[in-house]
Design a protein around this motif. Structure first.
Motif, PDB file in Angstrom:
ATOM      1  N   MET A 190       0.866  -1.177   0.000  1.00 32.67           N
ATOM      2  CA  MET A 190       0.000   0.000   0.000  1.00 32.67           C
ATOM      3  C   MET A 190       0.906   1.232   0.000  1.00 32.67           C
ATOM      4  SD  MET A 190      -3.017   0.857   2.766  1.00 32.67           S
ATOM      5  CE  MET A 190      -3.930  -0.642   2.349  1.00 32.67           C
ATOM      6  N   THR A 191       0.703   2.150  -0.954  1.00 29.91           N
ATOM      7  CA  THR A 191       1.559   3.322  -1.104  1.00 29.91           C
ATOM      8  C   THR A 191       0.878   4.563  -0.562  1.00 29.91           C
ATOM      9  OG1 THR A 191       2.590   2.371  -3.079  1.00 29.91           O
ATOM     10  CG2 THR A 191       2.847   4.734  -2.756  1.00 29.91           C
ATOM     11  N   PHE A 192       1.657   5.386   0.152  1.00 31.67           N
ATOM     12  CA  PHE A 192       1.158   6.635   0.705  1.00 31.67           C
ATOM     13  C   PHE A 192       1.995   7.796   0.179  1.00 31.67           C
ATOM     14  CE2 PHE A 192       0.095   3.317   3.684  1.00 31.67           C
ATOM     15  CZ  PHE A 192      -1.224   3.581   3.995  1.00 31.67           C
ATOM     16  N   SER A 193       1.337   8.893  -0.111  1.00 33.09           N
ATOM     17  CA  SER A 193       2.007  10.102  -0.595  1.00 33.09           C
ATOM     18  C   SER A 193       1.191  11.293  -0.111  1.00 33.09           C
ATOM     19  CB  SER A 193       2.094  10.081  -2.134  1.00 33.09           C
ATOM     20  OG  SER A 193       2.575  11.306  -2.638  1.00 33.09           O
ATOM     21  N   ARG A 194       1.712  11.987   0.908  1.00 32.76           N
ATOM     22  CA  ARG A 194       0.950  13.064   1.533  1.00 32.76           C
ATOM     23  C   ARG A 194       1.864  14.232   1.900  1.00 32.76           C
ATOM     24  NH1 ARG A 194      -2.342  10.090   0.002  1.00 32.76           N
ATOM     25  NH2 ARG A 194      -4.215   9.242   1.022  1.00 32.76           N
ATOM     26  N   THR A 195       1.368  15.445   1.727  1.00 29.72           N
ATOM     27  CA  THR A 195       2.078  16.635   2.183  1.00 29.72           C
ATOM     28  C   THR A 195       1.720  16.902   3.635  1.00 29.72           C
ATOM     29  OG1 THR A 195       2.183  17.622  -0.019  1.00 29.72           O
ATOM     30  CG2 THR A 195       2.378  19.115   1.852  1.00 29.72           C
ATOM     31  N   VAL A 196       2.751  17.183   4.439  1.00 28.78           N
ATOM     32  CA  VAL A 196       2.564  17.478   5.863  1.00 28.78           C
ATOM     33  C   VAL A 196       3.280  18.789   6.153  1.00 28.78           C
ATOM     34  CG1 VAL A 196       2.762  16.608   8.217  1.00 28.78           C
ATOM     35  CG2 VAL A 196       2.622  14.996   6.310  1.00 28.78           C
ATOM     36  N   ARG A 197       2.594  19.703   6.782  1.00 30.70           N
ATOM     37  CA  ARG A 197       3.141  21.038   6.985  1.00 30.70           C
ATOM     38  C   ARG A 197       3.942  21.105   8.287  1.00 30.70           C
ATOM     39  NH1 ARG A 197       1.348  24.005   3.052  1.00 30.70           N
ATOM     40  NH2 ARG A 197       2.211  25.910   3.983  1.00 30.70           N
ATOM     41  N   CYS A 198       5.105  20.454   8.270  1.00 26.02           N
ATOM     42  CA  CYS A 198       6.006  20.506   9.419  1.00 26.02           C
ATOM     43  C   CYS A 198       7.413  20.136   8.982  1.00 26.02           C
ATOM     44  CB  CYS A 198       5.548  19.577  10.545  1.00 26.02           C
ATOM     45  SG  CYS A 198       5.832  17.820  10.212  1.00 26.02           S
ATOM     46  N   HIS A 199       8.381  20.473   9.802  1.00 29.31           N
ATOM     47  CA  HIS A 199       9.766  20.078   9.605  1.00 29.31           C
ATOM     48  C   HIS A 199       9.855  18.548   9.649  1.00 29.31           C
ATOM     49  CE1 HIS A 199      14.109  19.711  10.775  1.00 29.31           C
ATOM     50  NE2 HIS A 199      14.228  20.774   9.995  1.00 29.31           N
ATOM     51  N   TYR A 200      10.695  17.977   8.810  1.00 32.99           N
ATOM     52  CA  TYR A 200      10.768  16.511   8.700  1.00 32.99           C
ATOM     53  C   TYR A 200      11.126  15.829  10.012  1.00 32.99           C
ATOM     54  CZ  TYR A 200      15.774  17.437   8.510  1.00 32.99           C
ATOM     55  OH  TYR A 200      17.030  17.878   8.816  1.00 32.99           O
ATOM     56  N   SER A 201      11.830  16.525  10.911  1.00 31.86           N
ATOM     57  CA  SER A 201      12.253  15.894  12.166  1.00 31.86           C
ATOM     58  C   SER A 201      11.065  15.534  13.043  1.00 31.86           C
ATOM     59  CB  SER A 201      13.208  16.819  12.928  1.00 31.86           C
ATOM     60  OG  SER A 201      12.578  18.051  13.249  1.00 31.86           O
ATOM     61  N   PHE A 202       9.984  16.313  12.972  1.00 34.08           N
ATOM     62  CA  PHE A 202       8.789  15.974  13.758  1.00 34.08           C
ATOM     63  C   PHE A 202       8.248  14.609  13.338  1.00 34.08           C
ATOM     64  CE2 PHE A 202       8.414  20.714  14.157  1.00 34.08           C
ATOM     65  CZ  PHE A 202       8.502  20.782  15.545  1.00 34.08           C
ATOM     66  N   MET A 203       8.404  14.255  12.064  1.00 36.38           N
ATOM     67  CA  MET A 203       7.901  12.973  11.570  1.00 36.38           C
ATOM     68  C   MET A 203       8.684  11.811  12.171  1.00 36.38           C
ATOM     69  SD  MET A 203       5.466  14.032   9.575  1.00 36.38           S
ATOM     70  CE  MET A 203       5.031  12.673   8.494  1.00 36.38           C
TER      71      MET A 203
END
Length: 361
Positions: free
Chosen positions: A153-166
């Motif tokens: 299952m593939t996911f592709s989403r924009t998230v409005r935060c700095h990558y480190s929070f992820m």
């Protein structure tokens, strides 16, 4: 490693992701044959295009002539023409034709930057750093993606935060209270973790503690399609710059699913990232069972991701409002992953000031 013991440290949210790695910037489906696609990496605009033979190329997204985006261009066979004056580019970024070039004119530019490209796992990867390092740079190895025993299952989403929070969000499983409406009440037990210069890996045991959970959660966890009652052992690893998660039900000892994720900054200040995820799910013994369960699993994962996105975007808003990181982290595991991201990251270059219009000078 405790931040309190090492003295003042750079604000992690001001540290950029290192460009000398392979990063997905599009799904393969987005880059159709004979078409272009506008991608981006940390403020670098990249024009992807798939030639008539099916090869994907990545060029700096500007025509060397008048700076019009090449992603607005037209694919003709193996070349890309700028939409404005039809200058033609090869996949290596070199200009192959200027239709109206007069004899004896000033020597035209050679072309634009090209990026190394690899297409794998249904994603298009580019190497935005030094191209001389691309050949030796580690590339994600995901054998389960191609295995007949798994479905992805593939996911592709924009998230409005700095990558480190992820990275912090996925690695710190103490936040399961956030997902109580989807997962029910879960008691995560940290079984242990280790860290090094480029990685942090943690192992948790998920013990059900009551409450109602989404049906898709049960299908994806130790309960499985057969309804077993068992705990899950979750292993999560940040191996810079990627992240992985693996679930092994205690009842079987066999992996139920694994997740690979990359968080690719979009803007130059790296306050927005695009999250790409590949969730590789083991097929149960019952033929067709996973196909029937697929919509429920998809709904569950989307609900979990939506809750996580709400939290990390709220963290970013707090950082923006406060002008810096006022987090008071107490979990040693997260302090370690922050250090890994700092150590392997690069400074974020300040944005160049906009040029003043001629009439204002």
């Amino acid at each position: 490693m405790s931040e309190a013991l090492t003295g003042p440290t750079p604000d992690l949210r001001r540290v950029g992701i290192a460009p000398d790695h392979w990063y997905p910037v599009a799904t393969s489906r987005q880059v159709r044959r004979g078409r272009t696609f506008a991608a981006v990496f940390a403020g670098q605009r990249i024009a992807l295009y798939r030639t008539g033979s099916g090869t994907v190329h990545a060029l700096e997204d500007r025509c060397a002539h008048r700076q019009v985006p090449l992603s607005m261009g037209v694919v003709e066979g193996e070349i890309l023409r700028c939409c404005y004056h039809a200058w033609a580019y090869r996949g290596d970024g070199r200009i192959s034709q200027i239709p109206y070039l007069p004899k004896g004119c000033e020597r035209p530019p050679r072309g634009v930057r090209s990026y190394p490209v690899r297409e794998e796992y249904g994603l298009v990867f580019v190497f935005p750093g030094d191209p001389a390092l691309a050949g030796a740079a580690p590339f994600p190895h995901l054998p389960e993606h191609h295995a007949a025993t798994h479905r992805t299952m593939t996911f592709s989403r924009t998230v409005r935060c700095h990558y480190s929070f992820m990275h912090e969000n996925l690695l710190d499983m103490n936040h399961q209270f956030l997902h109580r409406s989807v997962l029910g009440m879960i008691r995560p037990e940290l079984l242990g973790y280790d860290s090094g210069p480029r990685h942090v890996e943690a192992r948790y045991r998920f013990v059900p503690a009551g409450g109602r959970k989404d049906r898709g959660a049960g299908l994806l966890s130790a309960e499985g399609i057969g309804g077993r009652n068992s705990a899950d052992v979750i292993t999560i690893r940040t191996e810079y710059p990627y992240q992985t998660l693996r679930d092994v039900p205690e009842s079987t000892g066999l992996p139920a699913f694994s997740l690979w994720a990359a968080y690719v900054p979009e803007d130059a200040e790296q306050r927005v990232n695009h999250a790409y995820g590949l969730l590789m799910i083991a097929k149960p013994a019952l033929p067709g069972a996973l196909h029937l369960a697929w919509p429920l699993i998809r709904r569950f994962t989307e609900r979990v991701f939506a809750q996580d996105r709400t939290a990390v975007e709220a963290e970013q808003r707090a950082w923006d409002e406060q002008g810096g990181d006022r987090n008071h982290e107490v979990f040693p595991l997260i302090l370690d992953v922050r250090e890994v991201l700092r150590r392997n990251g690069v400074p974020i270059e300040p944005a160049a000031p906009a040029a003043r219009p001629e009439h204002a000078r």
